[in-house]
Scaffold this active site. Structure first.
Site, PDB file in Angstrom:
ATOM      1  N   GLY A 134      39.250 -38.090  32.709  1.00 48.08           N
ATOM      2  CA  GLY A 134      39.351 -36.809  33.387  1.00 48.08           C
ATOM      3  C   GLY A 134      40.446 -35.949  32.784  1.00 48.08           C
ATOM      4  O   GLY A 134      41.327 -36.429  32.059  1.00 48.08           O
ATOM      5  N   CYS A 135      40.414 -34.660  33.099  1.00 50.94           N
ATOM      6  CA  CYS A 135      41.361 -33.711  32.491  1.00 50.94           C
ATOM      7  C   CYS A 135      42.778 -33.911  33.014  1.00 50.94           C
ATOM      8  O   CYS A 135      43.722 -34.092  32.234  1.00 50.94           O
ATOM      9  CB  CYS A 135      40.883 -32.284  32.701  1.00 50.94           C
ATOM     10  SG  CYS A 135      40.464 -31.848  34.404  1.00 50.94           S
ATOM     11  N   PHE A 136      42.974 -33.881  34.338  1.00 49.15           N
ATOM     12  CA  PHE A 136      44.297 -34.150  34.890  1.00 49.15           C
ATOM     13  C   PHE A 136      44.759 -35.551  34.484  1.00 49.15           C
ATOM     14  O   PHE A 136      45.932 -35.758  34.146  1.00 49.15           O
ATOM     15  CB  PHE A 136      44.282 -34.047  36.419  1.00 49.15           C
ATOM     16  CG  PHE A 136      44.658 -32.696  36.961  1.00 49.15           C
ATOM     17  CD1 PHE A 136      45.799 -32.041  36.535  1.00 49.15           C
ATOM     18  CD2 PHE A 136      43.868 -32.073  37.926  1.00 49.15           C
ATOM     19  CE1 PHE A 136      46.163 -30.804  37.045  1.00 49.15           C
ATOM     20  CE2 PHE A 136      44.214 -30.835  38.446  1.00 49.15           C
ATOM     21  CZ  PHE A 136      45.367 -30.194  37.998  1.00 49.15           C
ATOM     22  N   ALA A 137      43.834 -36.511  34.514  1.00 49.21           N
ATOM     23  CA  ALA A 137      44.181 -37.894  34.173  1.00 49.21           C
ATOM     24  C   ALA A 137      44.707 -37.987  32.753  1.00 49.21           C
ATOM     25  O   ALA A 137      45.696 -38.685  32.482  1.00 49.21           O
ATOM     26  CB  ALA A 137      42.970 -38.801  34.354  1.00 49.21           C
TER      27      ALA A 137
END
Length: 331
Positions: A134-137
């Site tokens: 994921g992007c935030f991850a």
């Protein structure tokens, strides 16, 4: 040439992936699947592709490919693989969250490797199927992995702001221009879906006590924000650490010495340095025992489609940077 198919090519990540692959020296797009847009040119949805390609969206799937990208909504990728027979020889890179966690189901005999190259590079090289992070991850993990390897992580307090493309192409009350412009808002406070994904990766490296994904005890406490810009993610993570600052900097420089796209900066970083690139920039600050780790990425590239192409390059033994030598649009 790697023969590529894309399912879910009408969204932001699908469009970004098409743009990258059209200019990739070692890949060719054989179909872009979209039942709602079948028969229409790609530029009907992605207007910037006018004059770039004559490809049409297709309602049909083909097994005459080497690699299938799944650019679908969360939950839809697993349903797609259950409903469609994809030849076992075809590699899959899934950009949803359906297969990122260790407890995710194995479908049709396929198991997925978590596709963060800075963490699992060798496993990616030898994999058949990749679960793209994921992007935030991605942004949070890259800021914390060196500390996890050193076994010094306990409580982590993180804030991060993302652009409107992080919410996907479908309209909602918080993605309209009239709401988003000149506005910010916290959302999913301490309950964002990427927390489990992040703590899973940190625990893969962490020596000693495991970090909690529940918010209880030692673990990640994350407050995400919606920003009034279109793309990019900026993260600031605060941890308590007793190591001297020079030793902390050495941890990061050593960990990312051979990383293709992650760079530790001596100067403060900003979003304009990473937007339209596959880079992650990291900057460290320390006051007393409090360490602040700033990290920044483009959510559509290093946070999604760019990292997917990076994983494709590793899967097929290509130069890791192939098709990804992108420059930030600084002004």
């Amino acid at each position: 040439m790697i023969k590529v198919g894309i399912v879910g090519g009408a969204g932001y990540t699908g469009g970004e992936l098409i743009r990258l692959l059209l200019n990739h020296p070692n890949a060719s797009i054989h179909f872009v699947h979209s039942t709602s847009n079948a028969g229409h040119p790609l530029h009907k949805v992605h207007a910037d592709l006018l004059g770039e390609t004559d490809l049409l969206f297709s309602a049909e799937l083909s097994n005459e490919i080497d690699l299938l990208f799944l650019c679908m909504g969360h939950g839809d990728a697993a349903e797609f693989l259950q409903a469609n027979k994809i030849a076992a020889s075809i590699k899959i890179i899934d950009l949803s969250q359906d297969f990122r966690l260790n407890e995710s189901p194995v479908l049709n005999g396929r198991t997925f490797v978590y596709g963060l190259p800075e963490l699992n590079r060798e496993a990616i090289i030898h994999a058949q199927n990749i679960a793209n992070p994921g992007c935030f991850a991605t942004a949070i993990q890259l800021g914390l992995l060196p500390l996890a390897k050193a076994g010094v992580l306990t409580d982590i307090y993180t804030t991060g702001i993302t652009g409107s493309t992080g919410a996907g192409q479908g309209l909602s009350s918080t993605s309209h221009f009239s709401w988003r412009a000149n506005n910010i808002e916290a959302y999913k406070t301490l309950s964002h879906q990427h927390v489990k994904e992040i703590t899973q990766s940190l625990n893969q490296l962490q020596v000693g006590d495991a970090l909690s994904a529940s918010g209880e005890g030692n673990g990640l406490h994350f407050v995400p924000w919606r920003g009034d810009f279109t793309r990019g993610i900026y993260i600031s993570s605060i941890v308590e650490i007793g190591l001297p600052f020079d030793e902390v900097k050495h941890l990061y420089q050593s960990f990312y010495a051979h990383a293709a796209f992650t760079i530790v900066s001596d100067k403060m970083i900003n979003l304009k340095q990473v937007v339209n690139t596959n880079k992650c920039l990291i900057h460290l600050e320390k006051q007393g025992n409090k360490l602040v780790v700033h990290s920044a990425i483009d959510n559509l590239l290093k946070g999604a489609s760019g990292q997917a192409v990076q994983n494709m390059n590793l899967l097929f033994g290509l130069n890791e940077k192939a098709g990804l030598k992108l420059k930030a649009s600084y002004f």
